[in-house]
Design an enzyme around this catalytic site. Structure first.
Site, PDB file in Angstrom:
ATOM      1  N   ARG A  53       0.728  -1.651   0.304  1.00  0.00           N
ATOM      2  CA  ARG A  53      -0.304  -0.033  -0.222  1.00  0.00           C
ATOM      3  C   ARG A  53       1.114   1.013  -0.059  1.00  0.00           C
ATOM      4  NH1 ARG A  53      -2.888  -3.469   1.825  1.00  0.00           N
ATOM      5  NH2 ARG A  53      -0.913  -4.690   2.200  1.00  0.00           N
ATOM      6  N   THR A  54       1.708   1.123   1.002  1.00  0.00           N
ATOM      7  CA  THR A  54       2.243   2.629   1.042  1.00  0.00           C
ATOM      8  C   THR A  54       3.451   3.127  -0.288  1.00  0.00           C
ATOM      9  OG1 THR A  54       3.235   2.185   3.641  1.00  0.00           O
ATOM     10  CG2 THR A  54       3.925   3.685   2.609  1.00  0.00           C
ATOM     11  N   LYS A  82      26.816  -2.972  -1.837  1.00  0.00           N
ATOM     12  CA  LYS A  82      27.782  -3.124  -2.170  1.00  0.00           C
ATOM     13  C   LYS A  82      28.823  -2.451  -0.805  1.00  0.00           C
ATOM     14  CE  LYS A  82      27.435  -2.056  -6.694  1.00  0.00           C
ATOM     15  NZ  LYS A  82      27.674  -0.459  -7.692  1.00  0.00           N
ATOM     16  N   ARG A 103      11.303   3.726   3.748  1.00  0.00           N
ATOM     17  CA  ARG A 103      10.892   3.425   4.560  1.00  0.00           C
ATOM     18  C   ARG A 103      11.946   2.219   4.990  1.00  0.00           C
ATOM     19  NH1 ARG A 103       5.552  -1.128   4.223  1.00  0.00           N
ATOM     20  NH2 ARG A 103       4.658   0.809   5.164  1.00  0.00           N
ATOM     21  N   HIS A 131       5.444   5.652  11.735  1.00  0.00           N
ATOM     22  CA  HIS A 131       4.487   5.436   9.626  1.00  0.00           C
ATOM     23  C   HIS A 131       3.391   7.080   9.705  1.00  0.00           C
ATOM     24  CE1 HIS A 131       3.327   3.788   6.592  1.00  0.00           C
ATOM     25  NE2 HIS A 131       2.730   2.837   6.883  1.00  0.00           N
TER      26      HIS A 131
END
Ligand code: CP
Length: 306
Positions: A53-54, A82, A103, A131
């Site tokens: 969703r986000t 890396k 996120r 959030h």
């Protein structure tokens, strides 16, 4: 809007939130009017943790505003694999993009990113911490479906220890008059001490903590279900013991008010029986739709294109 980043749900005043919600409602009413306001702008979505969703709603939001997107959903496909530091990644991406949604599994990562970015950074979830754009989604849902943000009895049910959406929602709703929380969880998954002491007790917000959903469901205006967060457990046995602590089903819904709404940030595992989806009070898919519109409003405000 004078704020540059959105890292914590409290970064915006109630007045600034109202501006965002009003704009979201205008976009819902007349999407065509906003379909080119981000022409020439680029959103970077940097997702170091899984999302449906986000990430998709951020990307859909930018595309519906006429902008473009770049980014990754799998950090191993970037130079993180890396050994590149988050600071260096953000320094680079903020040259390529006009705004960043990120996120990350580590608490505080979004705050760190904002210190290295030349462009607005939006926290799309940092570990078990916060959030804030889910909170914008939740507030817009409550405002739209429950006629405003004051005087609601909100039951938060499930994994209240690890659920960052819960922590952000408690912080945000504690600012609204007449909010009363009923916190429903096993003792092992109760809210973190900093939320109980620094948010609820400090601000004299009415709350109580219980273990059984059936005992309190009839009191609720809003039931906010959450998933038991498997990925935050260190011990699989403990997860297996707690994973089915709460299952909202048709029988339990019979005990609730006719106008109670059921919310869930999603994804769900099995804490809401799919039969409940047919109930007119089930609002979680509508909630996810509001998430896209509120992110459109947020992007437009942070980029100062409206
Ligand atoms: N609500 C939410 O954050 O969903 P995703 O994990 O799918 O983005």
């Amino acid at each position: 809007m004078t704020k540059k980043h959105l890292i914590d749900p409290m970064d915006f005043s109630k007045e600034e939130l109202e501006e965002i919600f009003n704009l979201a409602h205008q976009i819902i009413a007349n999407p065509k009017e906003y379909s080119n306001v981000c022409d020439g702008k680029i959103l970077a979505t940097l997702f170091y943790e899984p999302s449906t969703r986000t990430r998709f709603s951020f990307e859909a939001a930018m595309m519906r505003l006429g902008g473009k997107i770049l980014g990754f959903s799998e950090p191993n496909s970037s130079s993180t694999a890396k050994g590149e530091t988050l600071a260096d990644t953000i320094t680079m991406v903020s040259i390529y993009a006009d705004i960043i949604a990120m996120r990350h599994p580590k608490e505080g990562a979004a705050r760190l990113a904002s210190m290295y970015s030349e462009v607005p950074v939006i926290n799309a979830g940092d570990g078990g911490h916060q959030h804030p754009t889910q909170t914008l989604t939740d507030l817009l849902t409550i405002k739209s479906l429950k006629e405003g943000l004051n005087n609601h009895v909100i039951g938060l049910c499930g994994d209240l220890k690890n659920g960052r959406t819960v922590h952000s929602l408690i912080k945000a709703m504690s600012r609204y008059e007449g909010t009363k929380f009923i916190l429903i969880s096993p003792k092992e998954l109760s809210i973190p001490t900093y939320i109980r002491e620094e948010v609820l007790l400090k601000n004299n917000v009415e709350f109580r903590e219980v273990e059984k959903l059936e005992d309190v469901i009839e009191e609720l205006d809003i039931l906010y279900m959450t998933r038991i967060q498997k990925e935050r457990f260190f011990n699989e046995e403990e997860y297996l013991r707690l994973k089915d602590s709460y299952i909202l089903d048709v029988e339990k819904m019979k005990l609730a008010k006719d106008d109670m709404i059921v919310m869930h940030p999603l994804p769900r595992v099995n804490e809401i029986d799919i039969e409940v989806d047919k109930d007119k009070r089930a609002s979680y898919f509508k909630q996810a739709e509001y998430g896209m519109y509120v992110r459109m409003a947020l992007i437009a405000k942070l980029l100062e294109v409206v």
